[in-house]
Design an enzyme around this catalytic site. Structure first.
Site, PDB file in Angstrom:
ATOM      1  CD  GLU A  65      -2.874   0.135  -0.321  1.00  0.00           C
ATOM      2  OE1 GLU A  65      -2.923   0.978  -1.216  1.00  0.00           O
ATOM      3  OE2 GLU A  65      -3.281  -1.030  -0.463  1.00  0.00           O
TER       4      GLU A  65
HETATM    5  C1  FAD Z   1       2.334  -9.899   0.440  1.00  0.00           C
HETATM    6  C2  FAD Z   1       2.153  -8.787  -0.536  1.00  0.00           C
HETATM    7  C3  FAD Z   1       0.876  -8.385  -0.885  1.00  0.00           C
HETATM    8  C4  FAD Z   1       0.683  -7.381  -1.840  1.00  0.00           C
HETATM    9  N1  FAD Z   1      -0.583  -7.050  -2.240  1.00  0.00           N
HETATM   10  C5  FAD Z   1      -0.744  -6.241  -3.324  1.00  0.00           C
HETATM   11  C6  FAD Z   1      -2.032  -6.053  -3.922  1.00  0.00           C
HETATM   12  O1  FAD Z   1      -3.034  -6.573  -3.450  1.00  0.00           O
HETATM   13  N2  FAD Z   1      -2.108  -5.304  -5.049  1.00  0.00           N
HETATM   14  C7  FAD Z   1      -1.023  -4.718  -5.622  1.00  0.00           C
HETATM   15  O2  FAD Z   1      -1.158  -4.066  -6.653  1.00  0.00           O
HETATM   16  N3  FAD Z   1       0.213  -4.857  -5.051  1.00  0.00           N
HETATM   17  C8  FAD Z   1       0.374  -5.608  -3.942  1.00  0.00           C
HETATM   18  N4  FAD Z   1       1.615  -5.766  -3.381  1.00  0.00           N
HETATM   19  C9  FAD Z   1       2.741  -5.035  -3.943  1.00  0.00           C
HETATM   20  C10 FAD Z   1       3.212  -3.914  -3.035  1.00  0.00           C
HETATM   21  O3  FAD Z   1       2.270  -2.891  -2.986  1.00  0.00           O
HETATM   22  C11 FAD Z   1       4.594  -3.473  -3.559  1.00  0.00           C
HETATM   23  O4  FAD Z   1       5.501  -4.503  -3.229  1.00  0.00           O
HETATM   24  C12 FAD Z   1       5.026  -2.138  -3.012  1.00  0.00           C
HETATM   25  O5  FAD Z   1       4.208  -1.118  -3.496  1.00  0.00           O
HETATM   26  C13 FAD Z   1       6.476  -1.797  -3.365  1.00  0.00           C
HETATM   27  O6  FAD Z   1       6.767  -2.063  -4.706  1.00  0.00           O
HETATM   28  P1  FAD Z   1       8.019  -2.969  -5.067  1.00  0.00           P
HETATM   29  O7  FAD Z   1       7.943  -4.213  -4.280  1.00  0.00           O
HETATM   30  O8  FAD Z   1       8.113  -3.107  -6.538  1.00  0.00           O
HETATM   31  O9  FAD Z   1       9.276  -2.163  -4.542  1.00  0.00           O
HETATM   32  P2  FAD Z   1      10.046  -1.001  -5.323  1.00  0.00           P
HETATM   33  O10 FAD Z   1       9.103  -0.039  -5.889  1.00  0.00           O
HETATM   34  O11 FAD Z   1      11.026  -1.636  -6.239  1.00  0.00           O
HETATM   35  O12 FAD Z   1      10.831  -0.298  -4.126  1.00  0.00           O
HETATM   36  C14 FAD Z   1      12.008  -0.846  -3.543  1.00  0.00           C
HETATM   37  C15 FAD Z   1      12.527   0.140  -2.482  1.00  0.00           C
HETATM   38  O13 FAD Z   1      12.850   1.389  -3.094  1.00  0.00           O
HETATM   39  C16 FAD Z   1      12.129   2.452  -2.494  1.00  0.00           C
HETATM   40  N5  FAD Z   1      11.723   3.404  -3.521  1.00  0.00           N
HETATM   41  C17 FAD Z   1      11.167   3.140  -4.728  1.00  0.00           C
HETATM   42  N6  FAD Z   1      10.931   4.290  -5.383  1.00  0.00           N
HETATM   43  C18 FAD Z   1      11.301   5.296  -4.582  1.00  0.00           C
HETATM   44  C19 FAD Z   1      11.302   6.716  -4.694  1.00  0.00           C
HETATM   45  N7  FAD Z   1      10.813   7.335  -5.763  1.00  0.00           N
HETATM   46  N8  FAD Z   1      11.775   7.439  -3.662  1.00  0.00           N
HETATM   47  C20 FAD Z   1      12.232   6.836  -2.541  1.00  0.00           C
HETATM   48  N9  FAD Z   1      12.269   5.489  -2.390  1.00  0.00           N
HETATM   49  C21 FAD Z   1      11.816   4.737  -3.399  1.00  0.00           C
HETATM   50  C22 FAD Z   1      10.924   1.795  -1.818  1.00  0.00           C
HETATM   51  O14 FAD Z   1      10.452   2.552  -0.723  1.00  0.00           O
HETATM   52  C23 FAD Z   1      11.515   0.450  -1.390  1.00  0.00           C
HETATM   53  O15 FAD Z   1      12.174   0.585  -0.169  1.00  0.00           O
HETATM   54  C24 FAD Z   1       1.818  -6.739  -2.403  1.00  0.00           C
HETATM   55  C25 FAD Z   1       3.105  -7.126  -2.018  1.00  0.00           C
HETATM   56  C26 FAD Z   1       3.284  -8.147  -1.129  1.00  0.00           C
HETATM   57  C27 FAD Z   1       4.686  -8.576  -0.801  1.00  0.00           C
END
Ligand code: FAD
Length: 596
Positions: free
Chosen positions: A440
């Site tokens: 989220e």
């Molecule tokens: C168990 C689980 C349930 C989930 N449920 C859903 C769901 O129902 N629907 C859905 O759509 N998604 C879902 N997600 C996905 C979740 O919302 C994402 O994992 C999350 O938004 C982060 O995206 P990412 O994992 O690609 O990390 P990334 O975007 O790759 O981020 C990696 C790191 O970099 C940081 N970062 C990235 N961009 C920036 C920036 N511009 N400035 C500063 N820091 C930054 C982040 O804070 C993080 O620490 C789920 C994930 C899990 C693991």
């Protein structure tokens, strides 16, 4: 051992006593929900949580979800629990009566969510996401879609999901690739792959309504070219029963650290029929309706697990005999004293307790604003409520989940080595709570939302919805004979918050990296001040009640002790956050990427 008894007394304190003078006033639309009725609902919710959901928490964690012939099966007992939950009307608690909801006050809804999250975080996602989905559909979908889908989703007969994430894009949704091609009949055909979709498939409901972000063929690049679509798993027939399959398939379920009974799915959409929700290319605006609802609820997930972890730790600290009290033997007939006598164990228990009570109090305040946003008739009150919610949503999401996870880790520490062993049940809390800091919008992204969007919005108008009540309270009570020092502590931390706001606004204007570098500490500082304000108010109320000779002296004395602990041992973190903000970005950004 996972033990849990709903903290009903504290919940009643927050709802009925703490926020009576918060400026949102009495809401006529909620008058029918008398204190007795509210208490009765909370008591019933506690029974469902304790008797139905808690017994499935560890078994669900051990068994997990499975994928059989393309269909996800939830762990044993989940289907029966969900049916009971739905038939009991728990899915529809805060939804609009127009769609079959019960329209209860948000505080009741959020406290019920807290109990569900304390007893079974995995279970909470199934009804939780459905409720979030209904808020976006209600606000942005066509009347036809609303009439068709909302009653079934509000009742919990059909569930909902949010489909944003794709393998190459998480935070940066501008990169998403799922396509939506317009059809002659006004519908769209969606194709693409989504990952990490919570409740993406399961056996609890007869249909699943996916809210999917996708791109139209002529869409501009980036987030300005994203639209939102409603895509059911089964295309409904005219009579509203599920019809043929709609090309949504489960490629896999994710194997993950915790939250094992929540089905996190990889979904493929293959020419799946969907309908536009909101305007073309304005999908993020519509999705934000759901995301903001979910962000507050995810904060409540952190609080829920924090409370369960605290109770389990207290239970163990009373049972476990190790060492002798530094102030003399307390259990002379036993081989050792219970570990609850040791100051360091007390430090951990009191920290968890203060986090939980502080978050519950702040959550109660935000809930009052959510009700005022919906029901207030005075436009100024409504606006103030909207401003306060906008400001506090990232704080609730990030602060509560950070503290919930810290509490879960502290509970493991209270159990010592036994906490690391699965049978204790507390390591599950640490694993389950971890995700709430990530999904989220990660907590880092919440902090950026706070400093980048909420702080400067309308020349600081959102900030004023919070700063005004705090400064009036400080002015009114700083000369208090008994609590003067406590109010002075609040005033000092509030001063640090105001100074930090000015520093970030000034430095961030010239160099956005300065704002980015300060964001997480600023969010924590604001959260600490908000909880301090709630604790100081609580202390004054507790003193009044004790002065009146209440029969519940134990509760109010404990409230006073917890408030004092918060001011003595937790609020000093505000100074650390202030100094970190003041230090700026220099040392954080000094190394070349290659030097890491
Ligand atoms: C168990 C689980 C349930 C989930 N449920 C859903 C769901 O129902 N629907 C859905 O759509 N998604 C879902 N997600 C996905 C979740 O919302 C994402 O994992 C999350 O938004 C982060 O995206 P990412 O994992 O690609 O990390 P990334 O975007 O790759 O981020 C990696 C790191 O970099 C940081 N970062 C990235 N961009 C920036 C920036 N511009 N400035 C500063 N820091 C930054 C982040 O804070 C993080 O620490 C789920 C994930 C899990 C693991």
């Amino acid at each position: 051992m996972q033990v849990y008894e709903a903290p009903l007394r504290d919940m009643r304190f927050v709802i009925h006593e703490l926020h009576q003078d918060d400026g949102f006033g009495d809401l006529e639309a909620l008058e029918e929900f008398s204190p007795d009725l509210v208490d009765a609902v909370l008591e019933e919710a506690a029974k469902v949580a304790q008797e139905v959901l808690l017994p499935l928490n560890r078994s669900g964690d051990i068994e997990g979800c499975t994928l059989e012939n393309g269909v996800v099966r939830t762990p044993k007992g989940f289907k029966e629990a969900y049916d009971m939950f739905r038939e009991g009307g728990w899915c529809a608690l805060a939804s609009d009566p127009e769609w079959g909801g019960q329209g209860l006050p948000e505080a009741v809804n959020k406290m019920t969510e807290e109990m569900i999250c304390s007893t079974n975080l995995s279970f909470s996602l199934y009804p939780g996401l459905t409720h979030g989905g209904t808020t976006a559909i209600e606000a942005y979908a066509s009347d036809e879609l609303k009439q068709f889908y909302l009653p079934k989703m509000v009742s919990g007969e059909w569930s909902g999901t949010m489909c944003l994430t794709e393998p190459h894009c998480g935070t940066d949704l501008g990169m998403l690739r799922t396509k939506a091609v317009p059809q002659a009949d006004g519908s769209y055909k969606l194709s693409g792959a989504k990952i990490f979709i919570s409740a993406g498939d399961h056996d609890l409901t007869e249909n699943i309504v996916h809210l999917v972000l996708a791109r139209l063929p002529d869409a501009p690049a980036g987030v300005k070219g994203i639209s939102l679509f409603l895509v059911p798993k089964y295309l409904p027939k005219e009579d509203g029963t599920p019809g043929p399959s709609n090309g949504v398939s489960v490629a896999a379920i994710e194997h993950k650290m915790g939250l094992k009974a929540s089905a996190t799915c990889q979904l493929n959409f293959d020419d799946s029929t969907g309908w536009l929700v909101g305007k073309p290319n304005k999908g993020m605006e519509a999705m934000f309706k759901m995301m903001n609802t979910e962000r507050v609820s995810v904060g409540v997930q952190g609080l829920g697990v924090g409370e369960a972890a605290y109770q389990s730790a207290v239970y163990y600290a009373r049972e476990r005999l190790q060492g002798r009290s530094l102030s003399g033997v307390k259990n002379p007939n036993g081989p050792a004293d219970p570990i609850i006598v040791h100051p360091d164990v007390r430090r951990m228990l009191m920290t968890m307790r203060a986090y939980n009570e502080g978050c519950r109090a702040l959550g109660g305040w935000v809930s009052r604003a959510l009700d005022a946003e919906k029901h207030a008739t005075d436009p100024a009150v409504k606006q103030n409520a909207e401003d306060f919610i906008a400001l506090m949503t990232p704080v609730v999401k990030a602060l509560f989940t950070d503290l919930g996870h810290e509490s879960a880790n502290l509970a493991v520490q209270v159990y010592g080595g036994h906490g690391y062993i699965a049978e204790s049940g507390v390591e599950q809390y640490a694993r389950d709570a971890r995700i709430a800091m990530i999904y989220e919008g990660t907590n880092g992204i919440q902090a950026l939302d706070l400093v980048g969007r909420k702080m400067p919005a309308h020349m600081g108008r959102y900030l004023r919805s919070f700063f005004h009540p705090v400064s009036s309270f400080v002015e009114a009570h700083k000369a208090d004979e008994q609590f003067g020092p406590m109010i002075a502590g609040l005033e000092k931390a509030f001063g640090a918050l105001q100074l930090s706001t000015g520093t970030i606004a000034q430095k961030g204007m010239k160099d956005p990296e300065e704002a980015g570098a300060a964001a997480t500490d600023y969010l924590r500082l604001m959260g600490l001040v908000a909880m301090a304000y709630c604790f100081a108010k609580s202390a004054l109320i507790a003193r009044d009640r004790l002065g009146e000779g209440t029969e519940e002296a134990g509760f109010y004395k404990a409230k006073l002790a917890t408030a004092q602990f918060y001011f003595d041992r937790i609020l000093p973190q505000a100074t650390a956050a202030f100094l970190a903000i003041k230090a700026g970005k220099a040392s954080m950004m000094a190394l070349d990427d290659a030097a890491f």
